[in-house]
Scaffold this motif. Structure first.
Motif, PDB file in Angstrom:
ATOM      1  N   GLU A   1      32.346 -19.123 -30.371  1.00 55.93           N
ATOM      2  CA  GLU A   1      31.419 -19.719 -29.500  1.00 55.93           C
ATOM      3  C   GLU A   1      30.412 -18.696 -29.048  1.00 55.93           C
ATOM      4  O   GLU A   1      29.221 -19.010 -29.020  1.00 55.93           O
ATOM      5  CB  GLU A   1      32.003 -20.327 -28.530  1.00 55.93           C
ATOM      6  CG  GLU A   1      32.967 -21.403 -28.638  1.00 55.93           C
ATOM      7  CD  GLU A   1      33.521 -22.044 -27.621  1.00 55.93           C
ATOM      8  OE1 GLU A   1      33.749 -21.402 -26.473  1.00 55.93           O
ATOM      9  OE2 GLU A   1      34.162 -23.299 -27.562  1.00 55.93           O
ATOM     10  N   THR A   2      30.819 -17.469 -28.971  1.00 58.39           N
ATOM     11  CA  THR A   2      29.805 -16.457 -28.563  1.00 58.39           C
ATOM     12  C   THR A   2      28.850 -16.159 -29.744  1.00 58.39           C
ATOM     13  O   THR A   2      27.762 -16.027 -29.503  1.00 58.39           O
ATOM     14  CB  THR A   2      30.494 -15.126 -28.200  1.00 58.39           C
ATOM     15  OG1 THR A   2      31.303 -15.167 -27.015  1.00 58.39           O
ATOM     16  CG2 THR A   2      29.728 -14.088 -27.795  1.00 58.39           C
TER      17      THR A   2
ATOM     18  N   LYS B   1      38.562 -19.185 -30.687  1.00 53.86           N
ATOM     19  CA  LYS B   1      37.396 -19.728 -30.247  1.00 53.86           C
ATOM     20  C   LYS B   1      36.254 -19.235 -29.497  1.00 53.86           C
ATOM     21  O   LYS B   1      35.265 -19.401 -29.849  1.00 53.86           O
ATOM     22  CB  LYS B   1      38.019 -21.130 -29.747  1.00 53.86           C
ATOM     23  CG  LYS B   1      37.034 -22.304 -29.640  1.00 53.86           C
ATOM     24  CD  LYS B   1      38.054 -23.544 -28.939  1.00 53.86           C
ATOM     25  CE  LYS B   1      36.893 -24.608 -28.997  1.00 53.86           C
ATOM     26  NZ  LYS B   1      38.007 -25.986 -28.511  1.00 53.86           N
ATOM     27  N   GLU B   2      36.849 -18.420 -28.444  1.00 56.86           N
ATOM     28  CA  GLU B   2      35.719 -17.773 -27.590  1.00 56.86           C
ATOM     29  C   GLU B   2      34.676 -16.873 -28.373  1.00 56.86           C
ATOM     30  O   GLU B   2      33.497 -16.884 -28.205  1.00 56.86           O
ATOM     31  CB  GLU B   2      36.447 -17.211 -26.519  1.00 56.86           C
ATOM     32  CG  GLU B   2      35.509 -16.645 -25.549  1.00 56.86           C
ATOM     33  CD  GLU B   2      36.330 -15.688 -24.405  1.00 56.86           C
ATOM     34  OE1 GLU B   2      35.677 -14.852 -23.937  1.00 56.86           O
ATOM     35  OE2 GLU B   2      37.411 -16.316 -23.984  1.00 56.86           O
TER      36      GLU B   2
END
Length: 144
Positions: free
Chosen positions: A85-86, A81-82
């Motif tokens: 999102e980046t 997810k990170e």
């Protein structure tokens, strides 16, 4: 972005919903709108969508909890997810997370056509029919 309240099975959406926002555009409320809140899988990370769907089911209690496995899986989901999102920040995509209420029983949309004879005959509840053929009914529980 626009978010349909009912899914393709005509059940009311519940839980958290991820809605895409469109900069500089007014929301288009038509069925095939230019500002969909939910993007087709071809435009998003299919793996992240799949994992978010499973996470929603897990949070709703539909997937059994196994403590040691949950810790590992949630850590991996957070890393994926990170990274996504980046990527979305670099591309300028904006998303809004909306938490819709959950109900004990499913809420189902049902649309049906009612034909009223001329003069509004056959309406047995308190209310009436207006000039354009719309039926209005008094709800005794609301006491309006």
């Amino acid at each position: 972005g626009t978010l349909p309240l009912f899914n393709t099975k005509k059940h009311l959406r519940t839980g958290w919903q991820k809605v895409r926002l469109w900069r500089g555009q007014v929301a288009d409320m038509s069925a095939e709108g230019r500002t969909p809140g939910r993007m087709p899988v071809a435009y998003t990370s299919g793996e992240l969508n799949r994992l978010e769907g499973l996470l929603k089911r897990y949070e709703a209690g539909l997937i059994p909890q196994v403590e040691w496995l949950d810790k590992m899986a949630l850590k991996q989901i957070a890393a994926i997810k990170e990274a996504e999102e980046t990527r979305q920040k670099k591309e300028g995509d904006l998303y809004l997370i909306i938490n819709l209420p959950r109900f004990d029983f499913p809420v189902v949309f049902h649309d049906y056509l009612v034909t009223i004879p001329a003069g509004g005959g056959g309406v047995s509840t308190p209310g009436g029919v207006d000039n354009s053929g719309n039926i209005w009914v008094v709800d005794a529980e609301v006491n309006l």
